[in-house]
Design an enzyme around this catalytic site. Sequence first.
Site, short mmCIF file in Angstrom:
data_model
loop_
_atom_site.label_atom_id
_atom_site.label_comp_id
_atom_site.label_asym_id
_atom_site.label_seq_id
_atom_site.Cartn_x
_atom_site.Cartn_y
_atom_site.Cartn_z
CE LYS A 154 7.58 -8.10 12.96
NZ LYS A 154 7.45 -9.49 13.40
CB ILE A 155 1.88 -5.62 9.28
CG1 ILE A 155 3.37 -5.55 8.94
CG2 ILE A 155 1.06 -4.82 8.27
CD1 ILE A 155 3.77 -6.26 7.65
CG ASP A 174 -2.69 -14.16 15.34
OD1 ASP A 174 -2.21 -15.25 15.68
OD2 ASP A 174 -2.02 -13.26 14.82
CB CYS A 204 -1.83 -14.36 8.60
SG CYS A 204 -2.87 -14.78 7.21
CB THR A 231 -0.65 -5.43 2.30
OG1 THR A 231 -1.01 -5.67 3.66
CG2 THR A 231 -1.42 -4.25 1.75
NE ARG A 233 5.39 -12.95 0.74
CZ ARG A 233 5.82 -11.79 1.22
NH1 ARG A 233 5.04 -10.72 1.21
NH2 ARG A 233 7.04 -11.67 1.71
CG ASP A 257 1.32 -4.14 -2.21
OD1 ASP A 257 1.53 -3.37 -3.17
OD2 ASP A 257 2.22 -4.53 -1.45
CD GLU A 262 3.89 -10.75 -5.75
OE1 GLU A 262 2.77 -10.40 -5.32
OE2 GLU A 262 4.97 -10.36 -5.25
CG HIS A 294 5.10 -7.35 -3.18
ND1 HIS A 294 5.07 -8.71 -3.16
CD2 HIS A 294 5.42 -6.98 -1.91
CE1 HIS A 294 5.37 -9.15 -1.95
NE2 HIS A 294 5.59 -8.11 -1.17
#
Length: 327
Positions: A154-155, A174, A204, A231, A233, A257, A262, A294
Site C-alpha cells: 500500500k505505502i 517485491d 517492506c 520509513t 522499520r 523515520d 528506537e 517515527h
Amino acid sequence: MKVAFFSAKKYEECVFKSAQQSGRIEYDFLEVRLTEQTAQLAKGYEAICCFVNDVLSEKVLTELHKIGIRLVALRCAGFNNVHLPTAKKLGIRVVRVPEYSPYAVAEHALALLMTLNRKTHRAHARVRELNFSLEGLVGFDLHGKTVGVIGTGKIGQVFAQIMKGFGCEILTYDPYPNEAVKKYATYVSLEEMFKRADVISLHCPLTENTRHMIGKDAFEMMKPNVVIINTGRGALIDTKEMVEALKVHRIGGACLDVYEEEEGIFFTDQSNEGIQDDMLARLTTFPNVVLTSHQAFLTNEALRNIADTTTNNIVCVAENRSCPNEI
Ligand code: NAI
C-alpha cells in the site's frame, strides 16, 4: 470492555475518546511503555492496546496471560514486536490496523527526501540567524532521476506514484510483483536496483528475511550519491554499516523515520538526559542525515482511522465475533 492503553500520547487520547463505538469501551490511558517491568499494570483489565515500541515478547505475553489479558489490540500495522507463537499458544487474540493512511507515510518519505536534498532545514535555521548565504545548500533535480522502491504494498505504491509524478524512472522490488504497478514501474532484482537507483526507499515489513537487507554488501553496490529513505522499520538497515558508509562518503545521505534501537527513545523527550545510544548520537552528527522520531503515520486522517479501526476491532472480539483484522 476495560482496556489498558499503553504508551498513550495526548494527541491520541481525544481521538480515541471520540472514536466510532467508543462508548462501548473503557480506555485507561497509561503513559508508560509496555515492558517486563510495566506488564503488571494490566491487572484488572481484559485487553491491552499497544503501539510499535511496546514489548510483547514471550515473557511479557506469559505475564499478561497470567493476569487475565486475552486480547492485544495493536494500534499500528506492523506486528514485528509481538511474539505471535506465544500469543497463539496462550490463546491471546491479536488484532491490528492493517491500513490507516498509506498517504501519510508515503508523503512523509517525500518530505524527508525533499528536506535532505534541498536542505530546507538548514536554510530555515540559517535565515532565522540572519545568515542569507547559499554555501553548502546545493541540491539536485529529482526529475529524470531513478528511484528504487522496495516493497510495493500500500505505502510503496503511493510513494512510487508520487515519484513518478516528479518525472522519475521507477524501479521496484517485491517478491510478489503487482500487475498494476507494472504500468508505471519496472520490477528488477535488488542488485540491479542497488546499482542503478539515485534514491532507494524501503516499504517492506521487517521479518527474518528482511532484517539488515541494506548492509555492507548493498552499500558497496550502490551509487556514491544514493539517498536511502527508511520509513519502514529500523532493522531493515544495518545501522553500524550505514554509519561506516556515511563516514567515508560511500552514500549521499539517509532519510530516517525509524531506527533499529528506537525502543525507549523515540516518542520521548530526552533533551534533559542526552542520548545514551552512541550509534544514534553519531547519526545525528551527519549533515546529510535527516532523522524523525517515527512520525510518518502522524496525520489527522491516519489517527482517526487508527482510533476507529482499533475500537471496532476490540468491540468485535468483545462480542466474540471473528475480526477481519486478526493476525
Ligand atoms: P503492505 O503489507 O501493504 O506492503 C508490504 C509489501 O512488502 C508487500 O507488497 C510485500 O509483498 C512486500 N514484501 C514482503 N517481503 C519483502 C521483501 N523481502 N522484499 C521486498 N518486499 C517485500 O504494507 P504497507 O502498509 O505498505 O507498510 C509497509 C511497512 O511500512 C510496514 O510493514 C511497516 O513496517 C511500515 N510502516 C511504517 C509507519 C511509520 O509511521 N513509519 C507506519 C505504517 C507502516
